[in-house]
Design an enzyme around this catalytic site. Structure first.
Site, PDB file in Angstrom:
ATOM      1  N   SER A   1       0.836  -1.201   0.000  1.00  0.00           N
ATOM      2  CA  SER A   1       0.000   0.000   0.000  1.00  0.00           C
ATOM      3  C   SER A   1       0.878   1.261   0.000  1.00  0.00           C
ATOM      4  O   SER A   1       1.763   1.389  -0.829  1.00  0.00           O
ATOM      5  CB  SER A   1      -0.959  -0.041   1.194  1.00  0.00           C
TER       6      SER A   1
ATOM      7  N   ASP B   1      -5.687  -3.773  -2.425  1.00  0.00           N
ATOM      8  CA  ASP B   1      -4.640  -3.492  -1.440  1.00  0.00           C
ATOM      9  C   ASP B   1      -3.937  -4.761  -0.948  1.00  0.00           C
ATOM     10  O   ASP B   1      -4.588  -5.709  -0.498  1.00  0.00           O
ATOM     11  CB  ASP B   1      -5.270  -2.760  -0.252  1.00  0.00           C
TER      12      ASP B   1
END
Length: 278
Positions: free
Chosen positions: A38, A150
């Protein structure tokens, strides 16, 4: 001895990574291998590409949600972050992961097979965007005919991959471990989704215990909105202070991993004579 650095996810908390990198450089600790999930892949990617800390700080100041996101109909996510690619290519020194000056890996979650997928090569823009595509808030990323979200869903602090890439000593930064937000005061949809997501991430971290990490830095980020980029300077300072508090412990752990060498002597000398630091 090759040093690996795992930078975890955490939205705007990712500015803390800049503070951590400042401290590591201050004491002569430079990673040979970086993995990121991320926002950790965003900061890690810029650093691995050859950007200086100053250049990454300038990029952080240049970061603006209105230039990164587009509102969408809630079909795949509330926001599209396709324009994040432009931000990455504007600031990164390279366009391909495999061309980075420091060995670099990006962690994503492949929705088609439900498994973690790690990129060691590919386009910096869409791959990092894929790793940043927080489900429910950001639309997933379609890349090479696959759908990604993610990487933090399955591996928010990617330490074990560093060992496979040849790291002898691994430092991890977990932005979520000591983060807390008052959801009663901040009960909008973004923070509700965020709080729900981080509960799962923290639980997973307790189970895995940062496999392969030799040391884990856990910045104390309290009552800071995870999407509040206005507080970037405050968050950078939190990261800096957190790393500064444990830098001596990190060096001690490094000493246990390898014989005394010129590199370690230099680090210890800098710690004992902080007034001589540049």
């Amino acid at each position: 001895m090759k040093i690996g650095l795992a930078l975890g996810g955490g939205a705007a908390y990712g500015f803390a990574h800049i503070g951590v990198l400042k401290v590591l450089e201050k004491y002569g600790i430079k990673p040979d291998i970086i993995s990121g999930t991320s926002v950790g892949s965003l900061i890690g990617g810029l650093y691995a590409s050859g950007c200086s800390i100053k250049q990454i700080e300038d990029a952080a100041k240049d970061f603006n949600w209105f230039e990164i996101v587009n509102f969408t109909l809630p079909k795949e996510g509330l926001l599209s972050i396709e324009k994040l690619d432009n931000f990455i290519y504007k600031h990164s020194k390279v366009k391909k992961i495999q061309d980075a000056k420091i060995k670099f890996a990006v962690v994503t979650t492949n929705l088609l097979d439900g498994k973690e997928e790690i990129f060691f090569e590919g386009d910096m823009g869409p791959v990092i965007r894929a790793s940043c595509s927080l489900p429910g808030i950001f639309a997933p990323t379609i890349y090479n005919h696959r759908i990604y979200v993610d990487g933090g869903i399955l591996n928010n602090v990617p330490t074990e991959i560093l060992k496979k890439m040849g790291a002898d000593f691994i430092i991890a930064v977990d932005l979520l471990a000591n983060s807390r937000i008052d959801i009663l005061k901040n009960n909008n949809i973004f923070n509700i989704v965020w709080s729900s997501w981080t509960l799962t991430i923290k639980q997973h971290a307790q189970v895995t215990q940062y496999k392969e990490a030799d040391f884990v830095i856990k910045p104390d980020i309290v009552d800071v909105n995870p999407f509040d980029i206005i507080k970037r300077e405050e968050i950078i300072s939190i990261g800096y202070e957190s790393a500064e508090k444990v830098i001596s412990d990190i060096v001690e752990e490094m000493k246990k991993k390898m014989p005394i060498s010129d590199k370690i002597k230099k680090i210890i000398n800098k710690i004992s004579k902080p007034n001589n630091l540049e």
